[in-house]
Structures are given as C-alpha cells and as structure tokens.
Design a protein around this motif. Sequence first.
Motif: not given
Length: 219
Positions: A20-23, A47-66
């Motif tokens: 979901n979109d939890d922190e 992670r719909k909310q993360i993807v919509s952020l300006p640097n969302g792609d980079a954030m999603l990559y770091e999260e998804a890796k973990q």
Amino acid sequence: MSQSPSSQSIMPPKLYLLTNDDEFGLLYQKLEAALSTNLIGLLQIRRKQIVSLPNGDAMLYEEAKQIVELANIYEVPVVINDDIELAVKLGVGVHLGQTDGKISDALQVLAPSQIIGRTCHGDIELIKKAKKNGASYAAMGAVFASTTKPNANIVSREQLIEGCQQGIPICVIGGLTAENISELADIPIALVAVVDDIMGLPVDKVAERCYEWQQALSK
C-alpha cells in the motif's frame, strides 16, 4: 503433466499480497511480518503515491530494491506494478494494466522464470488475449467494492467462472477479505490479491491475519 480441472480445483489459491502507500519504514515492517509467515505466494510492489512525486522513480527503485531483498529471504516471487524497465533492473516480474505496456515487450526483456500478470477486469476477450500473448496470470476484479478502487466495476460470479475456463491462472482482486472469500469457494481461482485486509492493519496484527487467510483459503 498438466492437472485435470478437478484436481486443479482442490488446490487452494495462493495469497497474493500488494503493498500500500504506507510510509516506507512502516511498510517494510508489515511486509516482514507477512512474509515471515511463509504464507504469501506472490508479492506486488505498487506505490502509487511515491511514483507521483517529482523524484518518484528514484525513490521507488531504492524502496523496491530493499523489498525484493526481503522477499528473496523468504523465497517469495515479486512483481512490479506497471513498470517493465524497473522489473528488468530488479530482476523480478511485472504486472501490467491494459495501458501499461505489452506482454510481448515484457517477455523479450524479462527472464523466462519471471511472472507477467495482466489486468483483464471482467472481460473474457481480454483474458483470452492475455493467454495468447503469454501472460502468467490474468487478474479479474473488482470482486467486491474496495477502499483502494471504490468506483471499479464489479465482476459477476458468472464472469469469474467463465474466466477460470480459459486455460490461464486467474487472480481475483478488489475488496477481498478473509471472511468474504468463502463466497468464491467453489471457483478454481489461482491467486487472491489482497491489499487493505492485511496491509491496512497495524504491524502486530499482520501475521495473525495472514494465518486467518490461510484458514479461509484452505477451505
């Protein structure tokens, strides 16, 4: 050897968990609690909310890796929602909506062992097409109204039964709980996708709910 429909129907569906979109810190704790039960058959990173952020792609990559590293510990396969490129980077599968890329493109770049899911709603023609194009499963929903997609069209019981007759594993999604899943007991579904009914709970309730799901699915 392929299973006959009758032997297939007694295989309980696998539990398919979606993020979901939890922190992220909270999300990770919930995922650890769920995956450590060894009851999750497939995990989707959405992670719909993360993807919509300006640097969302980079954030999603770091999260998804973990998340992928965590899933690997428990040997749970992972799919990324709607992003073939990220799936390739992470060496995982992908789930594609009807407008989020071609199955053929995913097949060309992903390892043969990776799962490719396709959203088909209640449309039998889309299910046939997903099978023909080489998808691993077709997702049908919404089965019930849900908090994540309150305006989604509800799929009828007849549509679900027909979908399961198309020779491709069927995933059901939308408003499913460990209590209402019993309404689908005699339909040979392969995957039951859950977001809120597990991920909407506090960390200390997640594992317990996974066990309740296991009991419900084994019936």
